[in-house]
Design a protein around this motif. Structure first.
Motif, PDB file in Angstrom:
ATOM      1  N   ILE A  99       0.846  -1.190   0.000  1.00 36.62           N
ATOM      2  CA  ILE A  99       0.000   0.000   0.000  1.00 36.62           C
ATOM      3  C   ILE A  99       0.885   1.245   0.000  1.00 36.62           C
ATOM      4  N   SER A 100       0.281   2.366  -0.349  1.00 40.07           N
ATOM      5  CA  SER A 100       0.960   3.656  -0.266  1.00 40.07           C
ATOM      6  C   SER A 100      -0.085   4.747  -0.374  1.00 40.07           C
ATOM      7  N   GLY A 101       0.384   5.981  -0.285  1.00 37.80           N
ATOM      8  CA  GLY A 101      -0.509   7.128  -0.386  1.00 37.80           C
ATOM      9  C   GLY A 101      -0.722   7.635  -1.795  1.00 37.80           C
ATOM     10  N   GLY A 102      -0.093   6.981  -2.790  1.00 39.66           N
ATOM     11  CA  GLY A 102      -0.351   7.304  -4.188  1.00 39.66           C
ATOM     12  C   GLY A 102       0.374   8.509  -4.746  1.00 39.66           C
ATOM     13  N   GLN A 103       1.187   9.185  -3.940  1.00 42.54           N
ATOM     14  CA  GLN A 103       1.903  10.366  -4.433  1.00 42.54           C
ATOM     15  C   GLN A 103       2.913   9.947  -5.508  1.00 42.54           C
ATOM     16  N   THR A 104       3.334  10.888  -6.334  1.00 45.81           N
ATOM     17  CA  THR A 104       4.377  10.604  -7.312  1.00 45.81           C
ATOM     18  C   THR A 104       5.634  10.175  -6.565  1.00 45.81           C
ATOM     19  N   GLY A 105       6.564   9.538  -7.235  1.00 44.59           N
ATOM     20  CA  GLY A 105       7.826   9.149  -6.597  1.00 44.59           C
ATOM     21  C   GLY A 105       7.759   7.774  -5.958  1.00 44.59           C
ATOM     22  N   GLY A 109       1.787  -8.769  -9.576  1.00 44.75           N
ATOM     23  CA  GLY A 109       0.525  -9.430  -9.270  1.00 44.75           C
ATOM     24  C   GLY A 109       0.229  -9.499  -7.782  1.00 44.75           C
ATOM     25  N   ILE A 110       0.810  -8.581  -7.025  1.00 43.11           N
ATOM     26  CA  ILE A 110       0.567  -8.495  -5.587  1.00 43.11           C
ATOM     27  C   ILE A 110      -0.576  -7.500  -5.381  1.00 43.11           C
ATOM     28  N   PRO A 111      -1.573  -7.848  -4.583  1.00 38.46           N
ATOM     29  CA  PRO A 111      -2.638  -6.874  -4.325  1.00 38.46           C
ATOM     30  C   PRO A 111      -2.049  -5.563  -3.802  1.00 38.46           C
ATOM     31  N   HIS A 112      -2.683  -4.462  -4.179  1.00 44.84           N
ATOM     32  CA  HIS A 112      -2.204  -3.151  -3.746  1.00 44.84           C
ATOM     33  C   HIS A 112      -3.382  -2.314  -3.280  1.00 44.84           C
ATOM     34  N   GLY A 113      -3.073  -1.217  -2.615  1.00 42.97           N
ATOM     35  CA  GLY A 113      -4.120  -0.320  -2.137  1.00 42.97           C
ATOM     36  C   GLY A 113      -3.527   0.802  -1.328  1.00 42.97           C
ATOM     37  N   GLY A 114      -4.320   1.283  -0.392  1.00 39.33           N
ATOM     38  CA  GLY A 114      -3.910   2.389   0.455  1.00 39.33           C
ATOM     39  C   GLY A 114      -4.943   3.493   0.423  1.00 39.33           C
ATOM     40  N   TRP A 115      -4.626   4.540   1.125  1.00 36.67           N
ATOM     41  CA  TRP A 115      -5.501   5.707   1.224  1.00 36.67           C
ATOM     42  C   TRP A 115      -4.856   6.893   0.524  1.00 36.67           C
ATOM     43  N   ILE A 116      -5.700   7.713  -0.096  1.00 35.31           N
ATOM     44  CA  ILE A 116      -5.261   8.910  -0.802  1.00 35.31           C
ATOM     45  C   ILE A 116      -6.188  10.054  -0.391  1.00 35.31           C
ATOM     46  N   PRO A 117      -5.692  11.300  -0.365  1.00 38.07           N
ATOM     47  CA  PRO A 117      -6.578  12.414   0.004  1.00 38.07           C
ATOM     48  C   PRO A 117      -7.788  12.528  -0.920  1.00 38.07           C
ATOM     49  N   LYS A 118      -8.840  13.097  -0.381  1.00 38.83           N
ATOM     50  CA  LYS A 118     -10.075  13.340  -1.138  1.00 38.83           C
ATOM     51  C   LYS A 118      -9.745  14.009  -2.470  1.00 38.83           C
ATOM     52  N   GLY A 119     -10.361  13.519  -3.540  1.00 37.14           N
ATOM     53  CA  GLY A 119     -10.099  14.027  -4.877  1.00 37.14           C
ATOM     54  C   GLY A 119      -8.994  13.262  -5.593  1.00 37.14           C
ATOM     55  N   ARG A 120      -8.413  12.247  -4.894  1.00 38.47           N
ATOM     56  CA  ARG A 120      -7.329  11.426  -5.440  1.00 38.47           C
ATOM     57  C   ARG A 120      -6.158  12.283  -5.913  1.00 38.47           C
ATOM     58  N   MET A 121      -5.886  13.369  -5.190  1.00 37.96           N
ATOM     59  CA  MET A 121      -4.889  14.331  -5.643  1.00 37.96           C
ATOM     60  C   MET A 121      -3.451  13.917  -5.338  1.00 37.96           C
ATOM     61  N   LYS A 139      -6.104   3.268 -12.456  1.00 34.45           N
ATOM     62  CA  LYS A 139      -5.484   1.944 -12.415  1.00 34.45           C
ATOM     63  C   LYS A 139      -4.991   1.599 -11.011  1.00 34.45           C
ATOM     64  N   TYR A 140      -4.819   2.626 -10.185  1.00 36.32           N
ATOM     65  CA  TYR A 140      -4.392   2.419  -8.802  1.00 36.32           C
ATOM     66  C   TYR A 140      -5.630   2.295  -7.920  1.00 36.32           C
ATOM     67  N   ASP A 141      -5.727   1.168  -7.226  1.00 36.64           N
ATOM     68  CA  ASP A 141      -6.904   0.852  -6.416  1.00 36.64           C
ATOM     69  C   ASP A 141      -6.751   1.399  -4.994  1.00 36.64           C
ATOM     70  N   LEU A 142      -6.829   2.722  -4.860  1.00 40.22           N
ATOM     71  CA  LEU A 142      -6.710   3.368  -3.555  1.00 40.22           C
ATOM     72  C   LEU A 142      -8.061   3.923  -3.129  1.00 40.22           C
TER      73      LEU A 142
END
Length: 156
Positions: free
Chosen positions: A6-12, A25-37, A46-49
């Motif tokens: 998992i991660s917060g989805g930020q660049t980098g 093929g490892i499941p992924h996820g995490g939380w991202i700020p409102k608006g997926r910003m 494509k990112y399942d956050l």
């Protein structure tokens, strides 16, 4: 054995962790700020956050720490900003964290360190964090290389 990244989805570093999970093929996820910003605009679908109910990066960081078994922070040098906060929040919540300064360690040593840390702490859900691309343009590639090296050692 990793069950999820998992991660917060930020660049980098964040997106590097997610991309390695998708490729492997490892499941992924995490939380991202409102608006997926992210700093580059909305995170691609494509990112399942999951979206947080607020736009707060620190709240997102904290939730990912809480939802993981441990957090790997990858950097080139000392931690600043959100990466430094990540370590502080992991400590506050008594969650394992490992900061790996890629600039100060060989890839072979870094791979051994991460593999040992994962095994020693029973990490099944790994939170990947580190600087955003605008702060460190080379962190994405370094994080991918490190995670691929670790997973090649049987951490999957």
């Amino acid at each position: 054995m990793l069950n999820k990244i998992i991660s917060g989805g930020q660049t980098g570093a964040d997106q590097a962790g997610l991309d390695v999970a998708i490729k492997r093929g490892i499941p992924h996820g995490g939380w991202i700020p409102k608006g997926r910003m992210t700093e580059a605009g909305p995170l691609p679908e494509k990112y399942d956050l999951q979206e947080m109910p607020v736009k707060s990066y620190p709240k997102r960081t904290e939730q990912n720490i809480l939802d993981s078994d441990g957090t790997l922070i990858v950097s080139h040098g000392k931690l600043t900003g959100g990466s430094k906060l990540t370590v502080e929040l992991a400590q506050r919540h008594c969650k394992p964290s490992l900061h790996l300064d890629i600039k100060a360690n060989s890839m072979a040593y870094a791979t051994r360190m991460v593999a040992s840390w994962l095994a020693d702490n029973g990490i099944r859900v790994l939170n990947v964090a580190g600087p955003r691309a605008s702060k460190d343009p080379e962190i994405y590639g370094a994080t991918v290389k490190l995670l691929e090296s670790v997973l090649g050692r049987g951490a999957k």
